[in-house]
Design an enzyme around this catalytic site. Structure first.
Site, short mmCIF file in Angstrom:
data_model
loop_
_atom_site.label_atom_id
_atom_site.label_comp_id
_atom_site.label_asym_id
_atom_site.label_seq_id
_atom_site.Cartn_x
_atom_site.Cartn_y
_atom_site.Cartn_z
CG ASP A 173 -2.27 -0.93 1.07
OD1 ASP A 173 -2.55 -1.36 -0.07
OD2 ASP A 173 -2.74 -1.26 2.06
N GLY A 174 2.07 1.18 0.83
CA GLY A 174 2.87 2.39 0.64
C GLY A 174 3.48 2.54 -0.67
CG ASN A 216 -4.23 5.61 3.28
OD1 ASN A 216 -5.07 5.10 2.55
ND2 ASN A 216 -3.22 4.68 3.85
CD GLU A 217 -3.52 8.26 7.14
OE1 GLU A 217 -2.20 8.22 6.79
OE2 GLU A 217 -4.02 7.51 7.30
CG ASP A 250 -0.81 13.72 22.28
OD1 ASP A 250 -0.52 14.50 23.13
OD2 ASP A 250 -0.60 12.42 22.53
CB ALA A 270 -3.78 11.73 23.37
NE ARG A 298 -6.94 24.40 26.22
CZ ARG A 298 -8.13 24.86 25.78
NH1 ARG A 298 -9.10 24.37 25.66
NH2 ARG A 298 -8.05 26.56 25.90
#
Length: 266
Positions: free
Chosen positions: A45-46, A122-123, A150, A185, A148
């Site tokens: 996929d990469g 992908n993203e 990560d 997070a 707020r």
């Protein structure tokens, strides 16, 4: 028909590439790295992500085919043992075109200047260069929350099985023209509050991030990591462009999900 081949670069993938190229040339196809009608990706996929970004300016003209030389991929459905069958299919058989939605990322800067536009298969993720990411999140131009944490991850349906899934996001079928926003997070206590759930936005909605403190951010677009300074806003939406896959046989999405995450077979 014109074709190009991208490869992972390892010995096995390079050997397969040479074999496929020789076969396709024997069928009187034309090798053209600049303007291919079909791009064959050999690796995983990469490798296909790399091929997508290489030909992102001609997505309406180039269709992609994936051959995986490692683990089963979400984009690569052919295996090395099927090379002869694939070559004959490419040379002799009309293919079905399957289209998947893409993510558009537009970064605007303080003091005006040119905006930067990216497409992601992908993203895209956004993190602060230092410390906690603090962003005002707007949906359709209306303030939604002050985030707020990560970072934030915005994914396509086909990318929902990647980093988004690791963040607890939902898996979306690629026939849905939507994007998904997942938190990394987030900070939630008596003072600070986020929705705490992934958001799925339809293709006519935009999500815009506006910095609260700091203007320098680490932005990823698929496998690319980029530093952007003096950022005014980062806008996400379903892109007008789509990626086109050349299909010569069914490649059911839910079977891929099952085989990748549930099946205990190799």
């Amino acid at each position: 028909m014109k074709f190009a081949i991208t490869t992972k670069g390892d010995t096995r993938s390079n050997t397969l590439m040479q074999k496929m190229r020789t076969y396709l040339l024997d069928f009187d196809l034309i090798y053209d790295e600049d303007q291919p009608d079909i791009c064959l990706s050999v690796g995983g996929d990469g490798t296909l992500l790399y091929a997508f970004h290489r030909y992102s300016s001609r997505l309406d003209k180039t269709a992609f085919i994936g051959v995986h030389t490692g683990h089963l991929g979400f984009y690569a459905d052919w295996v090395p043992e099927e090379i002869e069958k694939l070559v004959i299919a490419v040379a002799k058989t009309p293919y079905q075109v399957i289209e998947y939605p893409l993510l558009e990322v537009i970064i605007r800067y303080q003091h005006g200047g040119r905006e930067t536009r990216y497409l992601a298969l992908n993203e895209s993720t956004v993190k602060s260069v230092e410390g906690t990411l603090v962003m005002d999140v707007e949906i359709r131009g209306q303030h939604f929350e002050r985030f707020r944490g990560d970072g934030l991850c915005v994914s396509t349906p086909s990318g929902s099985t990647a980093y988004n899934k690791a963040l607890g996001g939902a898996i979306l079928h690629p026939s849905l023209r939507a994007i998904q926003v997942a938190e990394m997070a987030s900070i939630n206590n008596r003072v600070f509050r986020t929705v705490g759930s992934p958001l799925i936005l339809p293709d006519h909605h935009t999500c815009t991030l506006k910095p609260v403190n700091g203007q320098d951010f680490q932005v990823t677009v698929d496998h690319l990591t980029l530093l952007h300074k003096d950022v005014k806003s980062i806008q996400f939406r379903v892109a007008d462009e789509k990626i086109r896959f050349a299909r010569f046989r069914p490649f059911p999405f839910w079977k891929r999900v099952h085989d990748s995450f549930i099946s205990d077979s190799d």
